[in-house]
Design a protein around this motif. Sequence first.
Motif, PDB file in Angstrom:
ATOM      1  N   GLY A 198      36.403  76.660  35.006  1.00 45.27           N
ATOM      2  CA  GLY A 198      36.180  77.609  35.674  1.00 45.27           C
ATOM      3  C   GLY A 198      36.480  77.135  36.868  1.00 45.27           C
ATOM      4  O   GLY A 198      36.749  78.509  38.190  1.00 45.27           O
ATOM      5  N   TRP A 199      37.075  76.507  37.610  1.00 43.92           N
ATOM      6  CA  TRP A 199      37.623  76.339  38.937  1.00 43.92           C
ATOM      7  C   TRP A 199      39.116  77.303  38.944  1.00 43.92           C
ATOM      8  O   TRP A 199      39.797  76.697  38.193  1.00 43.92           O
ATOM      9  N   ILE A 200      39.392  77.838  40.267  1.00 40.15           N
ATOM     10  CA  ILE A 200      40.005  78.240  40.793  1.00 40.15           C
ATOM     11  C   ILE A 200      40.828  77.766  41.451  1.00 40.15           C
ATOM     12  O   ILE A 200      40.340  78.039  43.234  1.00 40.15           O
ATOM     13  N   HIS A 201      41.536  76.968  42.113  1.00 40.22           N
ATOM     14  CA  HIS A 201      42.712  76.593  43.575  1.00 40.22           C
ATOM     15  C   HIS A 201      43.645  77.406  42.978  1.00 40.22           C
ATOM     16  O   HIS A 201      44.502  78.104  42.396  1.00 40.22           O
ATOM     17  N   THR A 217      35.716  75.038  49.646  1.00 43.87           N
ATOM     18  CA  THR A 217      35.491  74.663  48.329  1.00 43.87           C
ATOM     19  C   THR A 217      36.599  76.108  47.918  1.00 43.87           C
ATOM     20  O   THR A 217      37.010  76.801  48.351  1.00 43.87           O
ATOM     21  N   ALA A 218      37.161  75.619  46.385  1.00 42.22           N
ATOM     22  CA  ALA A 218      38.029  76.067  45.932  1.00 42.22           C
ATOM     23  C   ALA A 218      36.808  76.983  45.394  1.00 42.22           C
ATOM     24  O   ALA A 218      35.274  76.959  45.158  1.00 42.22           O
ATOM     25  N   GLY A 243      33.172  83.287  27.486  1.00 46.48           N
ATOM     26  CA  GLY A 243      31.620  84.301  27.808  1.00 46.48           C
ATOM     27  C   GLY A 243      32.646  86.339  28.149  1.00 46.48           C
ATOM     28  O   GLY A 243      31.181  86.852  28.481  1.00 46.48           O
ATOM     29  N   GLY A 244      33.490  86.690  27.917  1.00 46.40           N
ATOM     30  CA  GLY A 244      33.829  88.074  27.547  1.00 46.40           C
ATOM     31  C   GLY A 244      33.888  89.221  28.906  1.00 46.40           C
ATOM     32  O   GLY A 244      34.237  90.014  29.207  1.00 46.40           O
ATOM     33  N   LEU A 245      33.566  87.914  30.233  1.00 42.21           N
ATOM     34  CA  LEU A 245      33.816  88.616  31.590  1.00 42.21           C
ATOM     35  C   LEU A 245      35.577  88.523  31.786  1.00 42.21           C
ATOM     36  O   LEU A 245      36.753  87.510  31.779  1.00 42.21           O
ATOM     37  N   ILE A 246      36.275  89.030  32.604  1.00 36.45           N
ATOM     38  CA  ILE A 246      37.148  89.615  33.288  1.00 36.45           C
ATOM     39  C   ILE A 246      36.907  89.651  34.768  1.00 36.45           C
ATOM     40  O   ILE A 246      36.031  90.434  35.672  1.00 36.45           O
ATOM     41  N   TYR A 247      37.449  88.734  35.649  1.00 36.40           N
ATOM     42  CA  TYR A 247      37.546  88.310  36.530  1.00 36.40           C
ATOM     43  C   TYR A 247      38.406  88.691  37.583  1.00 36.40           C
ATOM     44  O   TYR A 247      39.819  88.531  37.353  1.00 36.40           O
ATOM     45  N   ILE A 248      37.642  89.870  38.555  1.00 35.94           N
ATOM     46  CA  ILE A 248      39.208  90.713  39.324  1.00 35.94           C
ATOM     47  C   ILE A 248      39.468  89.797  40.480  1.00 35.94           C
ATOM     48  O   ILE A 248      38.347  90.140  41.557  1.00 35.94           O
ATOM     49  N   ILE A 249      40.459  88.908  41.126  1.00 39.36           N
ATOM     50  CA  ILE A 249      39.873  88.156  42.311  1.00 39.36           C
ATOM     51  C   ILE A 249      41.344  88.963  43.257  1.00 39.36           C
ATOM     52  O   ILE A 249      42.637  88.654  42.859  1.00 39.36           O
ATOM     53  N   ARG A 250      41.598  88.751  44.643  1.00 36.47           N
ATOM     54  CA  ARG A 250      41.998  88.905  45.769  1.00 36.47           C
ATOM     55  C   ARG A 250      43.136  87.561  45.451  1.00 36.47           C
ATOM     56  O   ARG A 250      42.794  86.295  46.356  1.00 36.47           O
ATOM     57  N   ALA A 251      44.553  88.055  45.240  1.00 39.31           N
ATOM     58  CA  ALA A 251      44.775  86.645  45.537  1.00 39.31           C
ATOM     59  C   ALA A 251      45.028  85.873  46.633  1.00 39.31           C
ATOM     60  O   ALA A 251      45.394  84.900  46.835  1.00 39.31           O
ATOM     61  N   ARG A 252      44.954  86.625  48.032  1.00 41.39           N
ATOM     62  CA  ARG A 252      45.472  86.573  48.946  1.00 41.39           C
ATOM     63  C   ARG A 252      44.203  85.364  49.483  1.00 41.39           C
ATOM     64  O   ARG A 252      43.944  84.475  49.895  1.00 41.39           O
ATOM     65  N   THR A 253      42.837  85.859  49.533  1.00 37.08           N
ATOM     66  CA  THR A 253      42.216  85.031  49.383  1.00 37.08           C
ATOM     67  C   THR A 253      40.870  84.166  48.599  1.00 37.08           C
ATOM     68  O   THR A 253      39.802  83.454  48.436  1.00 37.08           O
ATOM     69  N   GLY A 254      41.097  85.105  47.447  1.00 37.74           N
ATOM     70  CA  GLY A 254      40.206  84.015  46.035  1.00 37.74           C
ATOM     71  C   GLY A 254      38.197  84.906  45.929  1.00 37.74           C
ATOM     72  O   GLY A 254      38.386  84.365  45.554  1.00 37.74           O
ATOM     73  N   GLU A 255      38.682  85.937  46.579  1.00 39.99           N
ATOM     74  CA  GLU A 255      37.118  86.524  47.299  1.00 39.99           C
ATOM     75  C   GLU A 255      37.250  87.796  45.743  1.00 39.99           C
ATOM     76  O   GLU A 255      38.358  87.911  44.638  1.00 39.99           O
ATOM     77  N   VAL A 256      35.990  87.295  44.607  1.00 34.16           N
ATOM     78  CA  VAL A 256      35.940  88.202  43.358  1.00 34.16           C
ATOM     79  C   VAL A 256      35.565  89.351  43.784  1.00 34.16           C
ATOM     80  O   VAL A 256      34.884  89.277  44.639  1.00 34.16           O
ATOM     81  N   ILE A 257      36.591  90.583  43.548  1.00 33.05           N
ATOM     82  CA  ILE A 257      36.584  91.990  44.077  1.00 33.05           C
ATOM     83  C   ILE A 257      35.664  92.853  43.389  1.00 33.05           C
ATOM     84  O   ILE A 257      35.211  93.772  43.333  1.00 33.05           O
TER      85      ILE A 257
END
Length: 293
Positions: A198-201, A217-218, A243-257
């Motif tokens: 589950g690590w996003i780089h 960190t990543a 886990g059935g979850l969808i994470y929406i992430i800001r592409a520029r910063t990696g922030e989970v929004i």
Amino acid sequence: MATSIYDIQIIPTTNAEVVYVSDYNGPAIVDSSTLYWLHALPKGASEGFYRLAVSDNGKRIASSSFRGTVTIWYREENRWNIRFEISVAGTVWYGLQFHPTDPDVLCACGNGGIISEIVINGNDYKCTSWKGHSDTVNDIRFEFTGSRLATCSNDGTVKVWCRRTQELITAYRGHNEEVWGLCWSRDGQSIASIDYAGWIHCFRVDNAELLWQQEGTARKLDSEARRMVMSPDGSRIAAFGEGGLIYIIRARTGEVINIVKGNGSYIYAADFFYDNLHIITGILEIIILYLLI
């Protein structure tokens, strides 16, 4: 028999968006306004379909099977017909994508580290393969101009290739786990990738420098999201999986929004609508649409 939906792709048309899905029985077309299944494509000799690719002009569909074949359908006079069933000895295909501007070029990846380019010429085709990784290749994605493609693998690397020459441009080696999914930024300057843990780089394509380092960190997601898609405007990434979850992430910063509770315990497939506000997922032949605001 109810089967899981393994892949989803949305293609815009003149009047609406068309939703294509692939389950064990093969590709099908879904009405984008009602989410009702319209019709399934003819199966041919293959079964156990998995990954899906649709050309940008909506006239070609490809789907890989667990038996190691890639089936390609053509739309001719509003009917879908099987044109090719392609196999490479010993290879099971885990990723497919048509070239963004040429519907007669399809790239695929699979076990054994194999990457292939299939070029269609009328009623014939040429398949060129090369060993790009030391282990299974899980995903393959063209950059938006189609000049480069990226692959990710169980060997823990993400690699960028020249599509014309198959030469290696960049290799990112920052993951410590198998890498399952990736997506390009709209400008082609960076790639986000997600591994088994589950690590996003997110890294620069030109020098493989890790970009999301403002917190040192990543980014790791709490549940094992293992695949990802980019929104059409390039502003957000959706990561999903176990886990059935969808994470929406800001592409520029990696922030989970945003975190959306999906349907089921494992989400194999999702895609954004072109309004960038809705995302669609599927499991057990049920399609669900989510509003992300």
